[in-house]
Design a protein around this motif. Structure first.
Motif, PDB file in Angstrom:
ATOM      1  N   SER A 143      32.069  50.321 155.851  1.00  0.00           N
ATOM      2  CA  SER A 143      33.405  50.157 155.296  1.00  0.00           C
ATOM      3  C   SER A 143      34.313  49.529 156.359  1.00  0.00           C
ATOM      4  O   SER A 143      34.203  49.843 157.545  1.00  0.00           O
ATOM      5  CB  SER A 143      33.943  51.505 154.831  1.00  0.00           C
ATOM      6  OG  SER A 143      33.826  52.471 155.862  1.00  0.00           O
ATOM      7  N   ASN A 145      37.092  49.681 157.949  1.00  0.00           N
ATOM      8  CA  ASN A 145      38.211  50.467 158.479  1.00  0.00           C
ATOM      9  C   ASN A 145      37.842  50.870 159.899  1.00  0.00           C
ATOM     10  O   ASN A 145      36.656  50.897 160.246  1.00  0.00           O
ATOM     11  CB  ASN A 145      38.403  51.736 157.633  1.00  0.00           C
ATOM     12  CG  ASN A 145      37.111  52.522 157.495  1.00  0.00           C
ATOM     13  OD1 ASN A 145      36.257  52.188 156.678  1.00  0.00           O
ATOM     14  ND2 ASN A 145      36.952  53.549 158.311  1.00  0.00           N
ATOM     15  N   HIS A 231      37.165  62.794 158.675  1.00  0.00           N
ATOM     16  CA  HIS A 231      36.939  61.405 158.291  1.00  0.00           C
ATOM     17  C   HIS A 231      38.068  61.076 157.339  1.00  0.00           C
ATOM     18  O   HIS A 231      38.736  61.969 156.860  1.00  0.00           O
ATOM     19  CB  HIS A 231      35.582  61.360 157.575  1.00  0.00           C
ATOM     20  CG  HIS A 231      34.971  59.999 157.528  1.00  0.00           C
ATOM     21  ND1 HIS A 231      33.780  59.713 158.120  1.00  0.00           N
ATOM     22  CD2 HIS A 231      35.378  58.840 156.960  1.00  0.00           C
ATOM     23  CE1 HIS A 231      33.481  58.440 157.896  1.00  0.00           C
ATOM     24  NE2 HIS A 231      34.437  57.896 157.199  1.00  0.00           N
ATOM     25  N   GLY A 333      32.404  56.566 160.557  1.00  0.00           N
ATOM     26  CA  GLY A 333      33.008  55.364 160.075  1.00  0.00           C
ATOM     27  C   GLY A 333      33.004  55.115 158.615  1.00  0.00           C
ATOM     28  O   GLY A 333      33.427  54.110 158.148  1.00  0.00           O
TER      29      GLY A 333
HETATM   30 MG    MG Z   1      32.907  54.378 156.089  1.00  0.00          MG
END
Ligand code: MG
Ligand code: TXA
Length: 333
Positions: A143, A145, A231, A333
């Protein structure tokens, strides 16, 4: 001199440029049907290392390898009978299969964090598929980010997190599902959900004829290394299953019922639709993360269908952050 934005509208010309950048070992952010991904040539260790650096992602957290066909998946992994069945029903789509790695190990260790398994999916997005075909290599893409931060569902979110450290962001508008793919361990004969996501347990049950198992991870020894507790973490505090609003709290609503006299910051879905709430989730988590907002109380979300994935992300957003050397560390992540 102003910095040029790396965001470009996705079209055949910009996809061709993105494919060249991928082949040259650089990073491209791409839309998928779930969230935006930060892509690199999965077969190029130096290119993959740039993903880990840009995200601040721990090297023990393996990446998902995106491919354009089941045939290509079969050259990188052992497609088990269970995987064949799941792929026939859900690929292209928001389902990631964990499979035993191929014997030649075409995908380098860095991409899979040295594991004997590999995570593979065929995304159901015309831009992602066209890029995979033009690049002619499998694309590793977590992802898009910064590690531990909220996932990106628009090109602007990606630019907010990475600025100019990504040379190109292909913009195809907001993503459809809004939460990431469901990650399934398909190495055995029974599917095991490692991360709930856009493909629901109910949809898997319909195909398999039995309920999938769920392996819930634990911060100390996560089965799926990305499944660390903290997260999707906004800077503000988060309180879940809130049916009242306390002093100094703001409220994030779900559905038409809102506590008396409260003006919510936002509503995940005013009509109480879980699919709409999933689509809105990450944009709203980014929106509530403003200076001056101390705590956000979030309405209860039904734990069925895609609500399971929403609750998983919210629980992680609310989890205490591990404190290392007196500072806050945002893992995974
Ligand atoms: Mg992720
Ligand atoms: O929807 C998605 O899956 C998005 C789009 C871009 O495809 N990608 C995504 O990637 O969410 P990422 O890196 O944010 O999450 C991948 C998850 C992590 O929790 C990682 O630990 C897990 O998949 N994973 C990857 N390889 C694995 C493996 N071999 N065994 C177990 N878990 C694995």
């Amino acid at each position: 001199m102003t910095q040029q934005s790396p965001i470009v509208p996705a079209n055949l010309e910009t996809i061709a440029k993105a494919a060249e950048i991928i082949r040259a070992g650089q990073l491209v952010a791409l839309p998928t049907e779930t969230v935006y991904g930060l892509g690199a040539d999965a077969t190029n260790p130096e290119a993959v290392a740039k993903i880990f650096t840009a995200k601040g992602r721990p090297s023990f957290n393996p990446l998902i390898v995106h491919v354009a066909s089941l045939e290509l998946a079969g050259t990188l992994a052992e497609v088990t009978p269970l995987a064949e069945r799941l792929a026939a029903n859900f690929w292209p789509g928001p389902l990631t299969l964990i499979l035993p790695r191929d014997e030649q190990r075409r995908i380098p260790d860095i991409t899979v964090a040295g594991l004997d398994t590999i995570a593979i999916r065929i995304p159901n997005h015309p831009i992602a598929l066209e890029l995979l075909i033009k690049a002619e290599v499998p694309i590793a893409a977590p992802s898009a980010n910064r590690s531990g931060h909220v996932s990106a569902t628009t090109a602007a979110h990606v630019a907010d997190d990475f600025g100019a450290s990504v040379s190109l962001i292909l913009d195809a508008g907001p993503t459809v599902h809004g939460v990431e793919s469901t990650v399934i361990d398909a190495t055995g004969s029974v599917p095991v959900i490692l991360r709930p996501g856009a493909i629901t347990a109910e949809a898997l049950t319909d195909v398999i004829g039995a309920q999938p198992e769920t392996r819930s991870s634990h911060a100390a020894s996560p089965t799926s290394p990305g499944q660390l507790e903290s997260h999707y973490a906004p800077n503000c505090r988060v309180r879940l299953n809130a049916t009242d609003v306390r002093p100094n709290e703001h409220y994030l609503a779900f559905g038409p019922a809102v506590p008396d006299g409260i003006e919510p910051l936002a509503n995940l879905s005013p009509c109480g639709d879980l699919v709409e709430a999933a689509t809105n989730l990450f944009a709203i988590l980014r929106h509530i993360d403003q200076p001056g907002i101390d705590t956000v109380a979030i309405a209860p979300i039904p734990n069925t269908g895609i609500g399971v994935a929403i609750n998983d992300r919210l629980r992680r957003a609310a989890a205490p952050r591990p404190v290392v050397n007196g500072g806050i560390q945002l893992p995974s992540g």
